[in-house]
Design a protein around this motif. Structure first.
Motif, mmCIF file in Angstrom:
data_model
loop_
_atom_site.group_PDB
_atom_site.id
_atom_site.type_symbol
_atom_site.label_atom_id
_atom_site.label_comp_id
_atom_site.label_asym_id
_atom_site.label_seq_id
_atom_site.Cartn_x
_atom_site.Cartn_y
_atom_site.Cartn_z
ATOM 1 N N TYR A 189 1.647 19.728 20.843
ATOM 2 C CA TYR A 189 0.510 19.048 21.458
ATOM 3 C C TYR A 189 0.764 18.692 22.919
ATOM 4 O O TYR A 189 -0.129 18.182 23.593
ATOM 5 N N VAL A 236 6.255 18.753 16.762
ATOM 6 C CA VAL A 236 4.855 18.327 16.828
ATOM 7 C C VAL A 236 4.497 17.893 18.245
ATOM 8 O O VAL A 236 3.445 18.285 18.797
ATOM 9 N N GLY A 262 -7.039 12.085 17.976
ATOM 10 C CA GLY A 262 -5.950 13.066 18.119
ATOM 11 C C GLY A 262 -4.572 12.419 18.312
ATOM 12 O O GLY A 262 -3.579 12.848 17.696
ATOM 13 N N TYR A 263 -4.536 11.402 19.147
ATOM 14 C CA TYR A 263 -3.234 10.741 19.388
ATOM 15 C C TYR A 263 -2.700 10.116 18.104
ATOM 16 O O TYR A 263 -1.515 10.244 17.778
ATOM 17 N N LEU A 290 -6.429 23.987 22.796
ATOM 18 C CA LEU A 290 -5.628 23.540 21.657
ATOM 19 C C LEU A 290 -6.527 22.904 20.612
ATOM 20 O O LEU A 290 -7.425 22.113 20.960
ATOM 21 N N ALA A 328 -1.483 12.890 15.695
ATOM 22 C CA ALA A 328 -0.188 13.452 16.119
ATOM 23 C C ALA A 328 0.941 12.457 15.840
ATOM 24 O O ALA A 328 2.037 12.848 15.393
ATOM 25 N N LEU A 335 -7.697 18.978 20.475
ATOM 26 C CA LEU A 335 -7.326 18.353 21.745
ATOM 27 C C LEU A 335 -8.346 17.292 22.155
ATOM 28 O O LEU A 335 -7.976 16.249 22.706
#
Length: 317
Positions: free
Chosen positions: A277, A273, A292-293, A284, A296, A287
């Motif tokens: 990323y 993963v 997003g952080y 992407l 992920a 992104l």
């Protein structure tokens, strides 16, 4: 160093240094000097050199010179630094006295003079003293074998009955097994040489007509043979315990390697993963997503926990 003994009643008594050697029934020579060798030669007693005593050939260890019989055996004992070692001991039997020549210190030569009269043969003659000394030697070898057996019992208890020891403890077990293996080898060598010497002595005893000594000699031969069988049993037991210790070490190493492999595999999905990323492409998916952080991170944690649960369900951990 020379120790001379004479018969006093039913026991042996050490002669004073000033007493003539011709009065002694048993002369024990420890690391003989040249003067002591010359003194024995004057009595008609040939003293073999250490090189001759260490020769493995039968002609150098078991032979006759006229009426003198020379029997050489290899016995465990202590050297000058009090370390355990093995070395040859020569028994020189003449019609009037017994001479022993040695370059190390087997324990029976220190203990026998104090209770020689209590042996099964007594100390009436040279051959009686010889068989009494052999009896003391055989008893000492038996004590050593018994000590090896006790040590194997202790190590066996630690391997089979107590919680499984760690590799550090198992390394100590292997060292202990190695020491006991060396001890058994020394004792086995001593038993073989004593058996050969007793067999030769029994053959040469035929012409003396001493029935009691023949019976004692045969009994001691049987004792030596039974101890040889017991030493073989201890060798087999030692090999078994060594194999068990090595197997436990291999199992522990395999278990550690398996755990490391499973842990490394558990972090492969989170790594995948993070790698996806972490690629440097502008298009992407997600992104530019504000969360997003977090997404992920959740994916990575969830994949790691899922892998952990899978490994536990498969009983790999």
């Amino acid at each position: 160093m020379l120790f001379a003994y004479r018969t006093e009643g039913q026991n042996l008594s050490r002669n004073s240094p000033e007493a003539p050697l011709s009065d002694a029934l048993w002369i024990d020579v420890f690391q003989p000097s040249q003067n002591e060798v010359d003194a024995l030669k004057e009595l008609g007693i040939p003293v073999p050199s250490r090189e001759d005593m260490e020769e493995i050939e039968v002609s150098n260890r078991l032979y006759r010179e006229g009426d003198t019989e020379v029997l050489t055996v290899v016995l465990p004992g202590q050297d000058a630094q009090e370390r355990q070692t093995v070395g040859p001991v020569a028994f020189i039997l003449s019609e009037t006295r017994l001479v022993t020549v040695r370059h190390h210190a087997p324990r029976p030569f220190q203990t026998f003079p104090t209770h020689a009269g209590q042996s099964s043969t007594g100390c009436r003659s040279v051959r009686h003293v010889f068989l009494g000394l052999i009896e003391e030697i055989v008893a000492r070898l038996a004590d050593h074998l018994e000590g090896v057996g006790h040590t194997l019992d202790k190590e066996s208890h630690g391997l089979f009955l107590e919680p499984a020891p760690r590799s550090v403890a198992l390394a100590g077990v292997l060292r202990a097994m190695g020491r006991q293996g060396e001890q058994i080898a020394r004792l086995r060598q001593g038993l073989v040489t004593v058996e050969r010497a007793l067999s030769t002595f029994s053959v040469n005893l035929e012409g003396h007509g001493t029935i009691d000594l023949k019976q004692v000699s045969k009994a001691q031969l049987r004792d030596v043979q039974s101890l040889s069988v017991h030493s073989d049993f201890l060798s087999g037991r030692l090999a078994q315990l060594t194999d068990v210790a090595m197997g436990m070490i291999n199992l522990e190493q395999s278990s550690a390697s398996r755990i490391l492999s499973v842990v490394a595999t558990m972090f492969l999905p989170p790594t995948l993963v993070a790698s996806v990323y972490g690629m440097n492409f502008s298009n992407l998916p997600g992104l530019d997503h504000p969360q997003g952080y977090l997404i992920a991170s959740v994916l990575m944690i969830a994949s790691a926990v899922g892998s952990l649960l899978l490994f536990k369900w498969m009983k790999w951990l």
